[in-house]
Design an enzyme around this catalytic site. Structure first.
Site, PDB file in Angstrom:
ATOM      1  CG  HIS A   1      60.570 -55.900  32.463  1.00 56.54           C
ATOM      2  ND1 HIS A   1      59.638 -55.066  33.030  1.00 56.54           N
ATOM      3  CD2 HIS A   1      61.262 -56.452  33.499  1.00 56.54           C
ATOM      4  CE1 HIS A   1      59.746 -55.108  34.345  1.00 56.54           C
ATOM      5  NE2 HIS A   1      60.725 -55.932  34.658  1.00 56.54           N
TER       6      HIS A   1
ATOM      7  CB  SER B   1      56.865 -53.145  38.110  1.00 60.87           C
ATOM      8  OG  SER B   1      57.435 -53.864  37.034  1.00 60.87           O
TER       9      SER B   1
END
Length: 300
Positions: free
Chosen positions: A37, A186
Site C-alpha cells: 500500500h 494483509s
C-alpha cells in the site's frame, strides 16, 4: 494529513484542493496497510499533487462465512504509515456512511467476474465494482492506483471505468514482495511460522511457469501444468485454481502470446492467498529470440 469520515467533508476538502489547481490521485484500500500500500501512495505522490487514501472494509464483497469480522484492522498503524509516505487526505468512512440505506444498485461484469476468483467467490467482484464506483464518484480523482497483485480486480476496475466513461485513469502498480518472493498481503498475518515458510512456493511456481515460456513453451496447458505440479508438491497448499489467461478478458489463453497472466489462488491454513505474473510475450520471428517481459507500471 487530514482525516475525514463523511462524504460531505471529504468533498469539501477535495474541492479546496481542486480549486487550488491540484491533480488528485486516489488509493482505495481496506486498511491494515503494508509496504505494498505504501508503494501505491508513493507512486501516486510522484504523479499527483494531492493524494487521497480511503480505508473501508467493504462488507458487500465478503460472502457469508468469509473473514469480514476477523479481517485485520489497526487504525493507528495505518495512520502512521500514511503520514510517512505523504498522504494528504485519509477518507475513513463507516458502513453507515457508505450504505445509509440498503443499496438497490449493483455493478456487475459477469464475463470478467465469473473467471478465476469468481468461480469460488461468485458475489465478490459485484461488491468490489460497486464500492469502487462509489469511491471514484466521491473522490473524482484524475488517477487511481491499484496493485497488480489483485490482477482480476485491476482488470475489472479498468473495464468498468472504460465502459461507464469514468473520467479517471486506472494505474496498475507492480506487486511488492517480501525478500523471499511472497506477495505482500494483509492476509499474510493469518500464517503461522511454518505456513510462512511454505508460502513463498506460490511465487516459485509462477517463476517456473515464466521460465518455461522463456524457454520456448507455447502451450498454455503445459505451462499451467508446470505451475500446478510445483504447487501440488507442497502438501500444505490446497489449490483453488491455476490459470493462464489473456489479460484483455481473463479468458483461458489459446496460445502463449501477447499480454497474458499466470494466476494462482491457494489456501494455506485459514488464509486464501492469490498471486500472479502479468507478462507480455512476443514470439520470435526470423530467428530472433523470443521476448518475455514483465508488465510494469502502466502510466503515460
Amino acid at each position: 494529513m487530514r482525516i475525514t469520515c463523511t462524504i460531505q467533508e471529504t468533498r469539501e476538502r477535495l474541492a479546496e484542493a481542486k480549486g487550488a489547481g491540484k491533480k488528485i490521485g486516489f488509493v482505495p484500500t481496506m486498511g491494515y496497510l503494508h509496504e505494498g500500500h505504501a508503494r501505491l501512495v508513493e507512486v501516486a505522490g510522484k504523479h499527483c499533487d494531492f493524494v487521497v487514501v480511503s480505508i473501508f472494509v467493504n462488507p458487500t464483497q465478503f460472502a457469508p462465512g468469509e473473514d469480514l469480522s476477523t479481517y485485520p484492522r489497526d487504525a493507528e498503524r495505518d495512520e502512521a504509515l500514511l503520514k510517512k509516505v505523504g498522504c494528504q487526505l485519509l477518507f475513513r468512512p463507516n458502513e453507515k456512511e457508505m450504505y445509509p440505506t440498503p443499496s438497490l444498485t449493483r455493478i456487475e461484469l459477469p464475463e470478467l467476474a465469473s473467471q478465476l476468483c469468481g468461480k469460488s467467490r461468485p458475489t465478490h467482484f459485484q461488491g468490489v465494482a460497486t464500492v469502487v464506483a462509489k469511491l471514484l464518484h466521491i473522490v473524482q480523482p484524475e488517477l487511481a492506483f491499484f496493485g497488480m497483485k489483485d490482477g482480476q480486480q485491476l482488470a475489472i476496475v479498468k473495464r468498468m471505468v472504460e465502459d461507464l466513461n469514468f473520467p479517471v485513469q486506472i494505474i496498475g502498480v507492480p506487486t511488492v514482495r517480501e525478500e523471499d518472493g511472497l506477495a505482500k498481503s494483509s492476509r499474510n498475518v493469518y500464517l503461522n511460522e511454518h505456513q510462512r515458510q511454505t508460502a513463498p512456493q506460490i511465487y516459485q511456481a509462477l517463476l517456473k511457469g515464466k521460465a518455461a515460456i522463456e524457454a520456448g513453451e507455447t502451450d498454455p496447458n503445459r505451462v499451467r501444468q508446470i505451475i500446478y505440479s510445483h504447487l501440488q508438491d507442497q502438501p500444505e497448499l490446497r489449490i483453488d485454481y491455476v490459470e493462464v489467461v489473456r489479460l484483455s478478458d481473463l479468458q483461458p489463453a489459446a496460445q502463449i502470446e501477447g499480454d497474458i497472466m499466470l494466476a494462482i489462488a491457494v489456501y494455506l491454513g485459514k488464509a486464501r492467498l492469490i498471486d500472479n505474473l502479468q507478462l507480455h510475450v512476443k514470439n520470435s520471428t526470423s530467428g530472433q529470440r523470443r521476448q518475455v517481459l514483465d508488465k510494469g507500471l502502466d502510466i503515460l
